[in-house]
Each structure stands twice: as structure tokens, then as C-alpha cells.
Design a protein around this motif. Structure first.
Motif, PDB file in Angstrom:
ATOM      1  N   PRO A  48      14.040 -14.378 -45.356  1.00  0.00           N
ATOM      2  CA  PRO A  48      13.298 -15.403 -46.092  1.00  0.00           C
ATOM      3  C   PRO A  48      12.043 -15.860 -45.354  1.00  0.00           C
ATOM      4  N   LEU A  49      12.112 -15.985 -44.034  1.00  0.00           N
ATOM      5  CA  LEU A  49      10.933 -16.411 -43.278  1.00  0.00           C
ATOM      6  C   LEU A  49       9.788 -15.418 -43.432  1.00  0.00           C
ATOM      7  N   ALA A  50      10.102 -14.119 -43.382  1.00  0.00           N
ATOM      8  CA  ALA A  50       9.063 -13.103 -43.543  1.00  0.00           C
ATOM      9  C   ALA A  50       8.433 -13.164 -44.925  1.00  0.00           C
ATOM     10  N   LEU A  51       9.177 -13.721 -45.900  1.00  0.00           N
ATOM     11  CA  LEU A  51       8.681 -13.841 -47.265  1.00  0.00           C
ATOM     12  C   LEU A  51       8.168 -15.248 -47.569  1.00  0.00           C
ATOM     13  N   GLY A  52       8.043 -16.076 -46.517  1.00  0.00           N
ATOM     14  CA  GLY A  52       7.453 -17.400 -46.682  1.00  0.00           C
ATOM     15  C   GLY A  52       8.409 -18.503 -47.059  1.00  0.00           C
ATOM     16  N   ILE A  53       9.724 -18.248 -46.982  1.00  0.00           N
ATOM     17  CA  ILE A  53      10.728 -19.250 -47.341  1.00  0.00           C
ATOM     18  C   ILE A  53      11.421 -19.743 -46.075  1.00  0.00           C
ATOM     19  N   VAL A  54      11.434 -21.046 -45.881  1.00  0.00           N
ATOM     20  CA  VAL A  54      12.054 -21.632 -44.702  1.00  0.00           C
ATOM     21  C   VAL A  54      13.494 -22.022 -45.028  1.00  0.00           C
ATOM     22  N   PRO A  55      14.470 -21.459 -44.333  1.00  0.00           N
ATOM     23  CA  PRO A  55      15.864 -21.823 -44.600  1.00  0.00           C
ATOM     24  C   PRO A  55      16.142 -23.287 -44.259  1.00  0.00           C
ATOM     25  N   VAL A  56      17.155 -23.846 -44.906  1.00  0.00           N
ATOM     26  CA  VAL A  56      17.588 -25.200 -44.537  1.00  0.00           C
ATOM     27  C   VAL A  56      18.468 -25.158 -43.305  1.00  0.00           C
ATOM     28  N   GLY A  57      19.057 -23.992 -43.015  1.00  0.00           N
ATOM     29  CA  GLY A  57      19.886 -23.833 -41.829  1.00  0.00           C
ATOM     30  C   GLY A  57      20.031 -22.372 -41.470  1.00  0.00           C
ATOM     31  N   MET A  58      20.175 -22.094 -40.176  1.00  0.00           N
ATOM     32  CA  MET A  58      20.301 -20.713 -39.706  1.00  0.00           C
ATOM     33  C   MET A  58      21.050 -20.717 -38.385  1.00  0.00           C
ATOM     34  N   SER A  59      21.493 -19.542 -37.960  1.00  0.00           N
ATOM     35  CA  SER A  59      22.297 -19.472 -36.745  1.00  0.00           C
ATOM     36  C   SER A  59      21.456 -19.770 -35.506  1.00  0.00           C
ATOM     37  N   LYS A  60      22.054 -20.439 -34.549  1.00  0.00           N
ATOM     38  CA  LYS A  60      21.418 -20.738 -33.270  1.00  0.00           C
ATOM     39  C   LYS A  60      21.514 -19.518 -32.379  1.00  0.00           C
ATOM     40  N   VAL A  61      20.399 -19.147 -31.749  1.00  0.00           N
ATOM     41  CA  VAL A  61      20.384 -17.995 -30.847  1.00  0.00           C
ATOM     42  C   VAL A  61      20.943 -18.409 -29.493  1.00  0.00           C
ATOM     43  N   GLU A 118       9.128 -27.210 -39.726  1.00  0.00           N
ATOM     44  CA  GLU A 118       9.996 -27.633 -38.638  1.00  0.00           C
ATOM     45  C   GLU A 118      11.139 -26.623 -38.481  1.00  0.00           C
ATOM     46  N   THR A 119      11.766 -26.646 -37.316  1.00  0.00           N
ATOM     47  CA  THR A 119      12.922 -25.778 -37.085  1.00  0.00           C
ATOM     48  C   THR A 119      14.069 -26.199 -37.994  1.00  0.00           C
ATOM     49  N   PRO A 120      14.647 -25.264 -38.730  1.00  0.00           N
ATOM     50  CA  PRO A 120      15.791 -25.607 -39.588  1.00  0.00           C
ATOM     51  C   PRO A 120      16.976 -26.088 -38.761  1.00  0.00           C
ATOM     52  N   VAL A 121      17.971 -26.597 -39.445  1.00  0.00           N
ATOM     53  CA  VAL A 121      19.238 -26.921 -38.792  1.00  0.00           C
ATOM     54  C   VAL A 121      19.784 -25.643 -38.155  1.00  0.00           C
ATOM     55  N   LEU A 122      20.242 -25.755 -36.920  1.00  0.00           N
ATOM     56  CA  LEU A 122      20.769 -24.582 -36.212  1.00  0.00           C
ATOM     57  C   LEU A 122      22.291 -24.651 -36.164  1.00  0.00           C
ATOM     58  N   PHE A 123      22.938 -23.583 -36.654  1.00  0.00           N
ATOM     59  CA  PHE A 123      24.394 -23.506 -36.635  1.00  0.00           C
ATOM     60  C   PHE A 123      24.850 -22.852 -35.329  1.00  0.00           C
ATOM     61  N   ASP A 124      25.629 -23.559 -34.545  1.00  0.00           N
ATOM     62  CA  ASP A 124      26.145 -23.004 -33.297  1.00  0.00           C
ATOM     63  C   ASP A 124      27.374 -22.159 -33.617  1.00  0.00           C
ATOM     64  N   GLU A 125      27.234 -20.828 -33.462  1.00  0.00           N
ATOM     65  CA  GLU A 125      28.314 -19.911 -33.807  1.00  0.00           C
ATOM     66  C   GLU A 125      29.022 -19.347 -32.585  1.00  0.00           C
ATOM     67  N   THR A 126      28.907 -20.059 -31.457  1.00  0.00           N
ATOM     68  CA  THR A 126      29.544 -19.599 -30.221  1.00  0.00           C
ATOM     69  C   THR A 126      31.037 -19.396 -30.415  1.00  0.00           C
ATOM     70  N   ASP A 127      31.665 -20.294 -31.126  1.00  0.00           N
ATOM     71  CA  ASP A 127      33.108 -20.214 -31.363  1.00  0.00           C
ATOM     72  C   ASP A 127      33.420 -19.866 -32.819  1.00  0.00           C
ATOM     73  N   GLY A 128      32.493 -19.193 -33.481  1.00  0.00           N
ATOM     74  CA  GLY A 128      32.680 -18.831 -34.876  1.00  0.00           C
ATOM     75  C   GLY A 128      31.782 -19.663 -35.767  1.00  0.00           C
ATOM     76  N   ILE A 129      31.807 -19.373 -37.046  1.00  0.00           N
ATOM     77  CA  ILE A 129      30.934 -20.062 -37.998  1.00  0.00           C
ATOM     78  C   ILE A 129      31.330 -21.533 -38.119  1.00  0.00           C
ATOM     79  N   ASP A 130      30.336 -22.399 -38.043  1.00  0.00           N
ATOM     80  CA  ASP A 130      30.555 -23.829 -38.203  1.00  0.00           C
ATOM     81  C   ASP A 130      30.440 -24.152 -39.699  1.00  0.00           C
ATOM     82  N   PHE A 131      31.550 -24.046 -40.398  1.00  0.00           N
ATOM     83  CA  PHE A 131      31.543 -24.207 -41.851  1.00  0.00           C
ATOM     84  C   PHE A 131      31.077 -25.596 -42.267  1.00  0.00           C
ATOM     85  N   GLU A 132      31.462 -26.612 -41.507  1.00  0.00           N
ATOM     86  CA  GLU A 132      31.066 -27.973 -41.841  1.00  0.00           C
ATOM     87  C   GLU A 132      29.555 -28.139 -41.750  1.00  0.00           C
TER      88      GLU A 132
END
Length: 339
Positions: A69-82, A106-120
Motif C-alpha cells: 500500500p505504501l508503494a501505491l500511496g496508501i498509508v496503513p493504519v497499522g503495520m508490523s514493527k521491525v 506519520e508512522t502508523p501504529v506498530l504491531f509488536d510481533e515478537t511473541d506472535g501477532i498482537d490481535f488486540e
């Protein structure tokens, strides 16, 4: 996401110029997302997902899906944290930082997936769609995410979606299938041009490995299902025979064999691994009585990606990493044969 997937898991301005025909400005995001014809149905490993109307809020999980989406000009509301490859510990790779800046976002919400997907955390962003075409989602994870929003899972093999497959699936879900096809074509052209700058690589067989520096009894390497060797094969570089053989008998992206089978690596031209800056991995490999029997290792045709660096992360090619550093990446692979 496991450290192995990331570990043993490219200039953005150039990408922006090459994609100017298909990447809208941030102010035009909503209009661009409405260009597709909805509903759209995506086939994937867990069946089909139908997206009834154009997504207004896009969330992504796992590695690099947000770059479509970013390459196509769309900013996600949330994405995985590197958590691997980040150069400034802000959870965002440099080529993604550059694109967000270009889009004035701005930087989207970052999902910390260190211990798996943060569904909440994903649910809290209230997405209309969740992109995960490049991932290893389990059935349970897919089912849980599907209770939040429609999910685009991987097509067949866990972590096996190619760069083009990921791009096409994710862009179709956004109603931007034609733009996704153009993005793929532009990335392929840019990659081919960069590869042509390094003729030393023509016909070379590259092995992507991960060898535990504390245990040389096993040789771990990535199969054709992984994006690293798959990307090179897609651009004309042949695979070592052992990679072809082992890939035929598994759906895994990574396998190991005993170092006593070192003779099976005799046709490898470039032995790629990961190591620490200033480390002794090359000397250690050449000193090992079994591993030193591999011709590429004996000849010093060893390329070491420094652990945790953006360049090492870019070995997993993605829509934005290509423009950031694919030429430098090919240059590193070609280094053993350069003048």
C-alpha cells in the motif's frame, strides 16, 4: 515473527519516480483506493476472502506487506514493527521511513510481533482489511484475524509468496490490481537493470545459508520457497543442485543437512551467510575440516551480511527495498568475482 525467519528471514526517490504513474499522492489516497471494482475475491491457502467495498483503513501483519500500500500511496493504519534490520531502533526500516516522509505521513501504529501477532492491537486500529500475503499465518491466526476484518493470507506455502505474488494479492485487495501489476513490472525492470551492472554474477549459483557459529555440524540453508533464492532465480540466476533437490521434498523455507554431506555443495559459486561486524566467520568456515571441503568456502567466495543491518534485511526483497539498495546488494554478491 521468529528471528530465523527474519534473520535467515531497496533510493526510495527512484522508486517514487518509476512508479509515478501508479502511486498517488497522500491527498489522493481515497480516490485511488476507489478505482477498483468491488467486491473483489482473493484466493489463498485458507480458501477465499471477499472484500465488499474499497478499504478505508488498511492494516498489515508480518514482514513487508505494508510496503505494497505504501508503494501505491496508501498509508496503513497499522503495520508490523521491525525487530531486525532497523538502523535506528524505531521499528521502521529506512526505505519505509523515506516513503512515509515522501507521503507526508506519520508512522502508523506498530504491531509488536515478537511473541506472535498482537490481535488486540490490530483490532484497536479498526481495519477494513488485513494484508498478510507474505506471512506464515496459521489457521488459528487467520481465523482470529478474520473476526476483526477480511484477511488476505499467503497463496500456498508459508513464507513462500514471491515478491510479485505478495504485491499482486495485496494490491488486488485494495482495488488497485492494475497498479499492482505496473508496480511489479517496474520493480522487475529496476532489478534487471541493477543485475546488468554486475555481469560477474551471470550464471553464478548462490547459496543463502545460516550456520550457527557455535555448531558447524549442520549446514542450514534456504530453499526455493524462500524469497531470497527465489528472487535470484526469478531474475535468471541458477540454483545450486542441493537447493533444487531439497526444495522438491519439502514445503519448508529452511532446511539443514549434516556437514558430512559437504560434497553436495560442490557446484555452489557464492556461499552467503550472516555474521557480526569484525567477526571471524570466514576464517572459521575455512578452518573447519568438513566445511572447508566446499569449493566456494575454500576459495573464499563467501559473502557475509552483517547481522541486523538494513542491507541484510533487504536480502528479503520487498517493493520499497528494491529501489533503496538492490544495486549495492548485487554488488556484495558479486564482490568475490570483482577485479
Amino acid at each position: 515473527m521468529s528471528s530465523l525467519r527474519i534473520f535467515g528471514v531497496v533510493a526510495v526517490a527512484t522508486v517514487a519516480l518509476s512508479l509515478s504513474a501508479c502511486a498517488p499522492a497522500a491527498d489522493d489516497t481515497e480516490a485511488a483506493a476507489g478505482d477498483g471494482v468491488f467486491p473483489v475475491t482473493i484466493e489463498h491457502v485458507y480458501g477465499t476472502t471477499t472484500i465488499e467495498s474499497k478499504p478505508e483503513r488498511v492494516a498489515t501483519v508480518a514482514w513487508s506487506n505494508h510496503e505494497v500500500p505504501l508503494a501505491l500511496g496508501i498509508v496503513p493504519v497499522g503495520m508490523s514493527k521491525v525487530t531486525w534490520g532497523d538502523d535506528d531502533d524505531n521499528g521502521v526500516l529506512p526505505w519505509v521511513e523515506d516513503t512515509l516522509e515522501e507521503l507526508g505521513a506519520e508512522t502508523p501504529v506498530l504491531f509488536d510481533e515478537t511473541d506472535g501477532i498482537d490481535f488486540e492491537a490490530v483490532a484497536d486500529t479498526e481495519p477494513d482489511v488485513i494484508l498478510a500475503a507474505y506471512s506464515g499465518l496459521s489457521q488459528e491466526e487467520y481465523d482470529t484475524l478474520s473476526k476483526i476484518a477480511p484477511v488476505v493470507a499467503y497463496p500456498d506455502v508459508a513464507w513462500g509468496a514471491s515478491l510479485s505474488e505478495m504485491t499482486l494479492l495485496n494490491s488486488k485487495a485494495l482495488g488497485l490490481e492494475a497498479e499492482g501489476e505496473q508496480l511489479v513490472a517496474d520493480l522487475e525492470s529496476e532489478t534487471d537493470a541493477a543485475l546488468a551492472n554486475h555481469p560477474e554474477l551471470e550464471g553464478k549459483k548462490v547459496l543463502f545459508s545460516f550456520i550457527d557459529p557455535t555448531d558447524f555440524s549442520q549446514i542450514g540453508f534456504y530453499t526455493s520457497h524462500d524469497t531470497r533464492p527465489g528472487f535470484l532465480a526469478d531474475h535468471g540466476l541458477p540454483m545450486p543442485e542441493i537447493v533444487t533437490e531439497e526444495s522438491e521434498g519439502t514445503d519448508e523455507f529452511y532446511v539443514t543437512v549434516s556437514s558430512e554431506e559437504a560434497d553436495r555443495f560442490s557446484d555452489v559459486d557464492v556461499f552467503v551467510t550472516y555474521g557480526d561486524a569484525g567477526g571471524t566467520i570466514v576464517a572459521d568456515l575455512q578452518a573447519d575440516p568438513l566445511l572447508s571441503q566446499i569449493p566456494a568456502i575454500a576459495a573464499g567466495n563467501i559473502v557475509v551480511f552483517e547481522n541486523g543491518t538494513p542491507l541484510a534485511a533487504s536480502a528479503n526483497p520487498s517493493p520499497l527495498s528494491i529501489g533503496w539498495g538492490v544495486d549495492e546488494y548485487f554488488g556484495l554478491l558479486a564482490a568475490p568475482f570483482a577485479g
